[in-house]
Design a protein around this motif. Structure first.
Motif, short mmCIF file in Angstrom:
data_model
loop_
_atom_site.label_atom_id
_atom_site.label_comp_id
_atom_site.label_asym_id
_atom_site.label_seq_id
_atom_site.Cartn_x
_atom_site.Cartn_y
_atom_site.Cartn_z
N GLY A 1 5.30 13.72 -11.45
CA GLY A 1 6.42 13.78 -12.40
C GLY A 1 7.77 13.53 -11.76
O GLY A 1 8.81 13.84 -12.33
N ASP A 2 7.78 12.94 -10.55
CA ASP A 2 9.04 12.61 -9.88
C ASP A 2 9.53 11.22 -10.32
O ASP A 2 8.79 10.47 -10.96
N VAL A 3 10.75 10.88 -9.90
CA VAL A 3 11.26 9.53 -10.19
C VAL A 3 10.66 8.57 -9.16
O VAL A 3 11.03 8.60 -7.98
N ALA A 4 9.73 7.75 -9.60
CA ALA A 4 8.99 6.89 -8.67
C ALA A 4 9.89 5.91 -7.93
O ALA A 4 9.65 5.59 -6.77
N ARG A 5 10.94 5.45 -8.58
CA ARG A 5 11.83 4.46 -7.98
C ARG A 5 12.44 4.93 -6.65
O ARG A 5 12.69 4.14 -5.74
N ASP A 6 12.66 6.24 -6.57
CA ASP A 6 13.26 6.81 -5.35
C ASP A 6 12.34 6.68 -4.14
O ASP A 6 12.78 6.80 -3.00
N TYR A 7 11.07 6.48 -4.37
CA TYR A 7 10.11 6.45 -3.26
C TYR A 7 9.69 5.03 -2.87
O TYR A 7 8.86 4.84 -2.00
N ILE A 8 10.29 4.08 -3.54
CA ILE A 8 9.87 2.68 -3.30
C ILE A 8 10.78 1.99 -2.30
O ILE A 8 12.00 2.13 -2.35
N VAL A 9 10.16 1.23 -1.41
CA VAL A 9 10.92 0.39 -0.48
C VAL A 9 10.74 -1.05 -0.97
O VAL A 9 9.61 -1.47 -1.21
N GLU A 10 11.85 -1.76 -1.15
CA GLU A 10 11.72 -3.10 -1.73
C GLU A 10 11.23 -4.12 -0.70
O GLU A 10 11.96 -5.00 -0.25
N LEU A 11 10.02 -3.95 -0.33
CA LEU A 11 9.43 -4.78 0.71
C LEU A 11 7.95 -4.97 0.39
O LEU A 11 7.33 -4.07 -0.18
N GLY A 12 7.40 -6.11 0.75
CA GLY A 12 5.98 -6.34 0.50
C GLY A 12 5.76 -7.58 -0.33
O GLY A 12 6.71 -8.34 -0.59
N THR A 13 4.51 -7.78 -0.74
CA THR A 13 4.18 -9.01 -1.45
C THR A 13 4.13 -8.81 -2.97
O THR A 13 3.97 -9.75 -3.72
N MET A 14 4.21 -7.53 -3.42
CA MET A 14 4.16 -7.31 -4.87
C MET A 14 5.26 -6.33 -5.32
O MET A 14 5.00 -5.40 -6.09
N VAL A 15 6.48 -6.62 -4.86
CA VAL A 15 7.63 -5.75 -5.18
C VAL A 15 7.83 -5.65 -6.70
O VAL A 15 8.05 -4.55 -7.23
N VAL B 1 0.84 -1.20 0.00
CA VAL B 1 0.00 0.00 0.00
C VAL B 1 0.88 1.26 0.00
O VAL B 1 0.67 2.17 -0.80
N ARG B 2 1.89 1.26 0.89
CA ARG B 2 2.79 2.42 0.97
C ARG B 2 3.49 2.65 -0.37
O ARG B 2 3.55 3.76 -0.88
N ASN B 3 4.03 1.54 -0.93
CA ASN B 3 4.77 1.65 -2.19
C ASN B 3 3.87 2.10 -3.33
O ASN B 3 4.25 2.95 -4.13
N LEU B 4 2.69 1.51 -3.40
CA LEU B 4 1.77 1.84 -4.49
C LEU B 4 1.37 3.32 -4.41
O LEU B 4 1.40 4.04 -5.42
N ALA B 5 1.01 3.75 -3.19
CA ALA B 5 0.62 5.15 -3.02
C ALA B 5 1.77 6.07 -3.40
O ALA B 5 1.58 7.06 -4.13
N ALA C 1 7.61 -2.43 -11.61
CA ALA C 1 7.09 -2.25 -12.97
C ALA C 1 6.30 -0.94 -13.06
O ALA C 1 6.40 -0.21 -14.04
N ILE C 2 5.54 -0.65 -12.00
CA ILE C 2 4.77 0.60 -11.98
C ILE C 2 5.72 1.80 -12.05
O ILE C 2 5.48 2.77 -12.77
#
Lengths: 372, 161
Positions: free
Chosen positions: A142-156, A129-133, A161-162
């Motif tokens: 328009g930011d770099v989405a990768r910078d906001y992602i934590v590689e944790l959860g069930t759909m990393v 949920v955190r990552n998706l949001a 890909a998102i």
């Protein structure tokens, strides 16, 4: 003695039957309740002994370089995750620490009894949920989405890909078949805004957690419900206070409230309808969170909500900590450990980032002591 | 039921229930010990001592079994209460009661195992709590000791050697 032999034996037989039924029932109940937590909780307590002390954090803060920082973590549980990194950077260390956290969740799911490990699978989904949001928000801004992602959860993989998508429509294709598809579709069709999208994601998540908690029995139900209520209250109070800071109306805030917390509807309604932040704080003063607010009042009044976030985290940790003392063989112990471990990882990530930014050790110590 | 059934039941339940309870208690504490050692081998000594505490109830059960068999004559001679007279049934019932007392109070081995298990967890986190852990677990032992003393009084005064 004038009592018949038959009467004596009848009394003895009946007594035996009653005593054995009662003892059998009670024994089975006690064994069912506590035995499954015996192994995992002792193991978790042993793991708790390895959580970092303030002194260790202080040593890490003095590392000066990321190389030294990793060296200082050599004799810890993080070693296997950090040893394969080539060319240290805060980002790479972040990912390694996330992997350590992910493995910790996996271990909890593996060692805990079936009747409660499902809760930890669901807790892991909170990272989805955190990552998706965060990813969707970054994409829209328009930011770099990768910078906001934590590689944790069930759909990393899906989240990654998102982060790589070029259009917002592509995200819908990736989310197809997941429980988040409908709510994202609403966002795409402009039926809801970004804040409502995030709230909707959390609402779906907490609804699932709550229905899981309600399907449990006894102590497990009590502990999990209390934990969830605290977390929901935290989200709601933060949302309301943030909205009050921005002078949003009750109608605009209401859709962002998540149901299921311990604050009753009357308090929520009052909070939504008060005019400004100070009145909201006065209303919250009569709730169980008065202590939390008192600790962060000054910062709050100057418009800084991070102190409240920190106080809330501390409060939740204290409440669950109390439960571990009251129920040493229960689901409270792994929940408490997860909170402590997440806090530790958060601190380590902050130290790594500050070292990379060439901040002085004294300042790092002060920052990790105060800000986290 | 004949007196032999009560006497045998008394002996069997004393050792049986207390023994089963001990095995459950040791089982619960043993699982915790395994968990503690899985994370750190240094926990072995403390965990082993705490794990062994619930075993004592099975010893009390065994002592009672021997006493019942001895006073009833099953051990070392012929069975004294073979005839189903009122007096023999009452003596048989007293021995059954003594056995039950030790058996049922021996069930304290289960909560003792649970306390030991929690104690092993506490010791794994902070080794300084070892003595306190032993004391907490030993508290559950008192019930079993009371049971044994009660059973001895019942056997000696109610039936005699």
């Amino acid at each position: 003695m004038g009592v018949e032999v038959g009467t004596i034996t009848a009394i003895l037989d009946t007594t035996l039957a009653i005593v054995f039924t009662w003892v059998g029932y009670k024994t089975a109940d006690i064994l069912w309740k506590y035995t499954p937590y015996s192994y995992p909780n002792a193991r978790i307590k042993a793991m708790e002994a390895r959580l970092f002390s303030d002194q260790k954090f202080s040593e890490l803060a003095e590392s000066k370089t990321l190389n030294n920082f990793v060296m200082n973590l050599e004799d810890t549980d993080y070693k296997p995750y950090l040893s394969n990194i080539e060319g240290y950077s805060a980002e790479k260390i972040d990912r390694a620490l996330d992997n350590a956290l992910a493995d910790m969740y996996t271990l909890m799911i593996k060692i805990l009894p079936k009747r409660s490990n499902g809760f930890f699978k669901l807790l892991l989904q909170e990272w989805d949920v955190r990552n998706l949001a965060a990813a969707v928000k970054a994409k829209i801004m328009g930011d770099v989405a990768r910078d906001y992602i934590v590689e944790l959860g069930t759909m990393v993989d899906k989240i990654k890909a998102i982060a790589e998508t070029k259009t917002l429509e592509e995200i819908l294709v990736i989310l197809e078949g997941t429980e988040y598809e409908d709510v994202y579709q609403k966002l795409l069709l402009n039926e809801i805004n970004l804040e409502e999208f995030e709230t909707e994601l959390y609402r779906i998540h907490y609804k699932k957690l709550m229905s899981y908690a309600q399907s449990r029995k006894g102590e497990e139900k009590k502990i999990i419900e209390e934990f969830l209520k605290l977390k929901i209250d935290k989200i709601n109070v933060m949302t309301i206070l943030r909205a009050k800071l921005h002078r949003m109306s009750a109608e605009k805030i209401r859709p962002m409230i998540i149901e299921g917390g311990s604050l009753n509807q009357r308090i929520i309604d009052t909070l939504l309808n008060v005019e400004d932040l100070s009145m909201a704080l006065a209303e919250l003063d009569s709730t169980r969170y008065s202590q939390v607010l008192r600790e962060s009042r000054e910062a709050l009044e100057s418009g800084d909500l991070s102190a409240l976030d920190k106080s809330f985290e501390k409060f939740i940790q204290e409440k669950i900590g109390e439960m571990t003392r009251f129920y040493p063989l229960s689901v409270a112990v792994p929940i408490n450990y997860i909170l402590l471990k997440e806090h530790e990882v958060k601190k380590l990530k902050a130290i790594a980032k500050l070292i990379e930014d060439k901040i002085k050790p004294e300042s790092i110590k002060a920052l990790i002591g105060e800000a986290l | 039921m004949d007196p032999i059934v009560y006497v045998s039941l008394g002996a069997a339940l004393a050792a049986g229930i207390a023994g089963a309870a001990s095995s459950f208690g040791v089982g619960v504490a043993g699982a915790a010990a395994a968990g503690a050692v899985a994370e750190d081998e240094k926990n072995f000594r403390n965990a082993l001592i705490l794990e062994g505490l619930p075993m004592t109830q099975s010893i009390y059960g065994l002592i009672t079994l021997f006493l019942i068999l001895l006073v009833s004559g099953i051990l070392g001679g012929g069975f004294k209460f073979a005839e189903a007279t009122q007096e023999n049934i009452i003596k048989g019932a007293i021995l059954l009661g003594a056995g039950l007392t030790v058996g049922l109070t021996g069930l304290s081995a289960i909560p003792q195992g649970i306390i030991s298990s929690a104690g092993i967890g506490a010791v794994s986190k902070n080794p300084k709590t070892f003595t306190q852990g032993i004391i907490f677990a030993a508290m559950a032992e008192t019930m079993a000791i009371f049971g044994l003393v009660g059973a001895l009084i019942m056997i000696v005064t109610g039936v005699g050697f």
